[in-house]
Write a protein that holds these residues in place. Structure first.
Motif, PDB file in Angstrom:
ATOM      1  N   TYR A  47     -11.619 -44.007 -26.883  1.00  0.00           N
ATOM      2  CA  TYR A  47     -12.821 -43.671 -26.125  1.00  0.00           C
ATOM      3  C   TYR A  47     -12.485 -43.141 -24.736  1.00  0.00           C
ATOM      4  O   TYR A  47     -13.146 -42.239 -24.221  1.00  0.00           O
ATOM      5  CB  TYR A  47     -13.743 -44.892 -26.018  1.00  0.00           C
ATOM      6  CG  TYR A  47     -14.666 -45.048 -27.199  1.00  0.00           C
ATOM      7  CD1 TYR A  47     -15.786 -44.219 -27.351  1.00  0.00           C
ATOM      8  CD2 TYR A  47     -14.432 -46.006 -28.183  1.00  0.00           C
ATOM      9  CE1 TYR A  47     -16.628 -44.341 -28.445  1.00  0.00           C
ATOM     10  CE2 TYR A  47     -15.261 -46.139 -29.276  1.00  0.00           C
ATOM     11  CZ  TYR A  47     -16.370 -45.299 -29.409  1.00  0.00           C
ATOM     12  OH  TYR A  47     -17.187 -45.425 -30.496  1.00  0.00           O
ATOM     13  N   ASP A  48     -11.444 -43.702 -24.120  1.00  0.00           N
ATOM     14  CA  ASP A  48     -11.003 -43.185 -22.821  1.00  0.00           C
ATOM     15  C   ASP A  48     -10.551 -41.736 -22.943  1.00  0.00           C
ATOM     16  O   ASP A  48     -10.853 -40.887 -22.094  1.00  0.00           O
ATOM     17  CB  ASP A  48      -9.857 -44.051 -22.270  1.00  0.00           C
ATOM     18  CG  ASP A  48     -10.339 -45.437 -21.846  1.00  0.00           C
ATOM     19  OD1 ASP A  48     -11.561 -45.612 -21.648  1.00  0.00           O
ATOM     20  OD2 ASP A  48      -9.481 -46.346 -21.730  1.00  0.00           O
ATOM     21  N   SER A  54     -14.284 -34.986 -22.683  1.00  0.00           N
ATOM     22  CA  SER A  54     -15.648 -34.603 -22.333  1.00  0.00           C
ATOM     23  C   SER A  54     -15.708 -34.042 -20.920  1.00  0.00           C
ATOM     24  O   SER A  54     -16.373 -33.031 -20.660  1.00  0.00           O
ATOM     25  CB  SER A  54     -16.579 -35.813 -22.457  1.00  0.00           C
ATOM     26  OG  SER A  54     -17.888 -35.479 -22.069  1.00  0.00           O
ATOM     27  N   LYS A  55     -15.000 -34.685 -19.973  1.00  0.00           N
ATOM     28  CA  LYS A  55     -14.964 -34.199 -18.602  1.00  0.00           C
ATOM     29  C   LYS A  55     -14.329 -32.808 -18.537  1.00  0.00           C
ATOM     30  O   LYS A  55     -14.791 -31.920 -17.814  1.00  0.00           O
ATOM     31  CB  LYS A  55     -14.191 -35.165 -17.706  1.00  0.00           C
ATOM     32  CG  LYS A  55     -14.913 -36.475 -17.437  1.00  0.00           C
ATOM     33  CD  LYS A  55     -14.079 -37.379 -16.543  1.00  0.00           C
ATOM     34  CE  LYS A  55     -14.802 -38.690 -16.254  1.00  0.00           C
ATOM     35  NZ  LYS A  55     -13.977 -39.580 -15.398  1.00  0.00           N
ATOM     36  N   SER A  56     -13.237 -32.637 -19.309  1.00  0.00           N
ATOM     37  CA  SER A  56     -12.549 -31.348 -19.326  1.00  0.00           C
ATOM     38  C   SER A  56     -13.463 -30.251 -19.870  1.00  0.00           C
ATOM     39  O   SER A  56     -13.509 -29.137 -19.334  1.00  0.00           O
ATOM     40  CB  SER A  56     -11.278 -31.436 -20.172  1.00  0.00           C
ATOM     41  OG  SER A  56     -10.624 -30.193 -20.231  1.00  0.00           O
ATOM     42  N   LEU A  57     -14.236 -30.593 -20.920  1.00  0.00           N
ATOM     43  CA  LEU A  57     -15.159 -29.617 -21.487  1.00  0.00           C
ATOM     44  C   LEU A  57     -16.274 -29.269 -20.511  1.00  0.00           C
ATOM     45  O   LEU A  57     -16.708 -28.120 -20.420  1.00  0.00           O
ATOM     46  CB  LEU A  57     -15.752 -30.159 -22.793  1.00  0.00           C
ATOM     47  CG  LEU A  57     -14.790 -30.258 -23.985  1.00  0.00           C
ATOM     48  CD1 LEU A  57     -15.476 -30.961 -25.145  1.00  0.00           C
ATOM     49  CD2 LEU A  57     -14.336 -28.865 -24.416  1.00  0.00           C
ATOM     50  N   THR A  58     -16.737 -30.283 -19.762  1.00  0.00           N
ATOM     51  CA  THR A  58     -17.773 -30.048 -18.759  1.00  0.00           C
ATOM     52  C   THR A  58     -17.276 -29.107 -17.672  1.00  0.00           C
ATOM     53  O   THR A  58     -17.965 -28.180 -17.241  1.00  0.00           O
ATOM     54  CB  THR A  58     -18.230 -31.364 -18.131  1.00  0.00           C
ATOM     55  OG1 THR A  58     -18.761 -32.215 -19.155  1.00  0.00           O
ATOM     56  CG2 THR A  58     -19.309 -31.120 -17.076  1.00  0.00           C
ATOM     57  N   GLU A  59     -16.028 -29.348 -17.198  1.00  0.00           N
ATOM     58  CA  GLU A  59     -15.438 -28.475 -16.181  1.00  0.00           C
ATOM     59  C   GLU A  59     -15.267 -27.057 -16.712  1.00  0.00           C
ATOM     60  O   GLU A  59     -15.494 -26.078 -15.982  1.00  0.00           O
ATOM     61  CB  GLU A  59     -14.090 -29.040 -15.730  1.00  0.00           C
ATOM     62  CG  GLU A  59     -14.215 -30.348 -14.944  1.00  0.00           C
ATOM     63  CD  GLU A  59     -12.847 -30.927 -14.592  1.00  0.00           C
ATOM     64  OE1 GLU A  59     -11.835 -30.331 -15.024  1.00  0.00           O
ATOM     65  OE2 GLU A  59     -12.794 -31.949 -13.897  1.00  0.00           O
ATOM     66  N   THR A  60     -14.870 -26.953 -17.989  1.00  0.00           N
ATOM     67  CA  THR A  60     -14.718 -25.628 -18.599  1.00  0.00           C
ATOM     68  C   THR A  60     -16.050 -24.888 -18.633  1.00  0.00           C
ATOM     69  O   THR A  60     -16.133 -23.681 -18.338  1.00  0.00           O
ATOM     70  CB  THR A  60     -14.162 -25.752 -20.020  1.00  0.00           C
ATOM     71  OG1 THR A  60     -12.885 -26.392 -19.968  1.00  0.00           O
ATOM     72  CG2 THR A  60     -14.004 -24.379 -20.674  1.00  0.00           C
ATOM     73  N   ASN A  61     -17.109 -25.621 -18.958  1.00  0.00           N
ATOM     74  CA  ASN A  61     -18.439 -25.023 -18.997  1.00  0.00           C
ATOM     75  C   ASN A  61     -18.861 -24.538 -17.612  1.00  0.00           C
ATOM     76  O   ASN A  61     -19.435 -23.454 -17.457  1.00  0.00           O
ATOM     77  CB  ASN A  61     -19.445 -26.038 -19.533  1.00  0.00           C
ATOM     78  CG  ASN A  61     -20.838 -25.436 -19.690  1.00  0.00           C
ATOM     79  OD1 ASN A  61     -20.970 -24.292 -20.102  1.00  0.00           O
ATOM     80  ND2 ASN A  61     -21.864 -26.204 -19.360  1.00  0.00           N
ATOM     81  N   GLN A  62     -18.557 -25.360 -16.582  1.00  0.00           N
ATOM     82  CA  GLN A  62     -18.891 -24.968 -15.209  1.00  0.00           C
ATOM     83  C   GLN A  62     -18.120 -23.726 -14.790  1.00  0.00           C
ATOM     84  O   GLN A  62     -18.663 -22.832 -14.138  1.00  0.00           O
ATOM     85  CB  GLN A  62     -18.590 -26.125 -14.258  1.00  0.00           C
ATOM     86  CG  GLN A  62     -19.528 -27.329 -14.442  1.00  0.00           C
ATOM     87  CD  GLN A  62     -19.119 -28.517 -13.605  1.00  0.00           C
ATOM     88  OE1 GLN A  62     -17.997 -28.578 -13.085  1.00  0.00           O
ATOM     89  NE2 GLN A  62     -20.014 -29.474 -13.463  1.00  0.00           N
ATOM     90  N   ASN A  63     -16.833 -23.665 -15.181  1.00  0.00           N
ATOM     91  CA  ASN A  63     -16.020 -22.493 -14.856  1.00  0.00           C
ATOM     92  C   ASN A  63     -16.562 -21.242 -15.537  1.00  0.00           C
ATOM     93  O   ASN A  63     -16.603 -20.154 -14.943  1.00  0.00           O
ATOM     94  CB  ASN A  63     -14.562 -22.716 -15.259  1.00  0.00           C
ATOM     95  CG  ASN A  63     -13.878 -23.757 -14.392  1.00  0.00           C
ATOM     96  OD1 ASN A  63     -14.287 -23.988 -13.249  1.00  0.00           O
ATOM     97  ND2 ASN A  63     -12.840 -24.389 -14.916  1.00  0.00           N
ATOM     98  N   LEU A  64     -16.978 -21.390 -16.818  1.00  0.00           N
ATOM     99  CA  LEU A  64     -17.540 -20.256 -17.540  1.00  0.00           C
ATOM    100  C   LEU A  64     -18.836 -19.773 -16.893  1.00  0.00           C
ATOM    101  O   LEU A  64     -19.103 -18.571 -16.813  1.00  0.00           O
ATOM    102  CB  LEU A  64     -17.794 -20.642 -19.001  1.00  0.00           C
ATOM    103  CG  LEU A  64     -16.548 -20.803 -19.900  1.00  0.00           C
ATOM    104  CD1 LEU A  64     -16.954 -21.363 -21.247  1.00  0.00           C
ATOM    105  CD2 LEU A  64     -15.838 -19.471 -20.066  1.00  0.00           C
ATOM    106  N   THR A  65     -19.630 -20.724 -16.409  1.00  0.00           N
ATOM    107  CA  THR A  65     -20.874 -20.366 -15.729  1.00  0.00           C
ATOM    108  C   THR A  65     -20.594 -19.581 -14.446  1.00  0.00           C
ATOM    109  O   THR A  65     -21.256 -18.585 -14.144  1.00  0.00           O
ATOM    110  CB  THR A  65     -21.681 -21.631 -15.391  1.00  0.00           C
ATOM    111  OG1 THR A  65     -21.990 -22.337 -16.602  1.00  0.00           O
ATOM    112  CG2 THR A  65     -22.986 -21.268 -14.679  1.00  0.00           C
TER     113      THR A  65
END
Length: 222
Positions: A47-48, A54-65
């Motif tokens: 889970y960790d 999940s955090k890495s995917l969120t950052e990737t999404n922010q970078n793409l935005t």
């Protein structure tokens, strides 16, 4: 929403689904292969790891935005530049005129250029023998005056009743021609024309090498 936005979100959903599936599968396997205490510890580790993913995917999404915003901004700038270039190309103003016949100059009157060879924009008015600016900008004008031997002619380019340039044509032996060029900033509606301020008594303007021309250089005056 752009295609890039949709594709990036599809990628994030795919990896999220894959991660969750791996966690569930790992949990099932661990429950059958290790003890409860070890199983709980390993599940926590999984889970960790999932949280980090999940955090890495969120950052990737922010970078793409951010990238998408930069792309949209660049497209807007390029579109504005293209529109300005197109407008400049469409609204070119230019003219080139000559006299049809020999002219006896009248002091302080417009020289009659009655043969219009080029008049892009239609801003040279033949009836008045004057050019009128259809927009504010920087313009350049050139005129040539030819006369017979033994005579002289002072000619001037008049910019809204002010002398913007002057030339002297004259020679005792041969036909002569003189040429002048000016660059001036004009406001919309202002005029430019050629006149003779002084000449010898027998002077005439010869049509062979006499001409008047001009064009818009730029609409940017700063």
């Amino acid at each position: 929403m752009t295609n890039m936005d949709i594709e990036s979100r599809h990628i994030i959903l795919f990896f999220s689904f894959l991660t969750i599936s791996q966690i569930l599968l790992g949990t099932v396997i661990l429950r059958h292969s290790v003890g409860t205490s070890d199983c709980c510890s390993m599940i926590q580790d999984i889970y960790d790891l999932a949280e980090d993913v999940s955090k890495s995917l969120t950052e990737t999404n922010q970078n793409l935005t951010t990238v998408q915003k930069d792309v949209n901004s660049t497209r807007a700038v390029l579109g504005k530049v293209s529109a300005e270039i197109a407008a400049e190309n469409i609204t070119i103003t230019s003219f080139y005129v000559v006299p049809n016949t020999t002219i006896k100059p009248l002091p302080y009157q417009p020289v009659r250029f009655d043969k219009v060879l080029v008049n892009v924009g239609g801003n040279f008015k033949g009836a008045k023998c004057k050019f009128y600016a259809d927009r504010s900008g920087v313009y350049t004008f050139t005129w040539s005056i030819e006369t017979t031997y033994g005579n002289y002619i002072f000619s001037e380019l008049i910019y809204d009743d002010f002398v913007a340039g002057a030339i002297l044509t004259g020679d005792q032996v041969n036909y002569s021609v003189a040429t002048g060029t000016v660059v001036i900033t004009m406001e919309k509606g202002e005029s430019v024309w050629i006149r003779v301020s002084e000449s010898s008594s027998g002077a005439t303007i010869q049509p062979t090498m006499t001409s008047f021309s001009g064009f818009l250089i730029s609409t940017h005056t700063q």
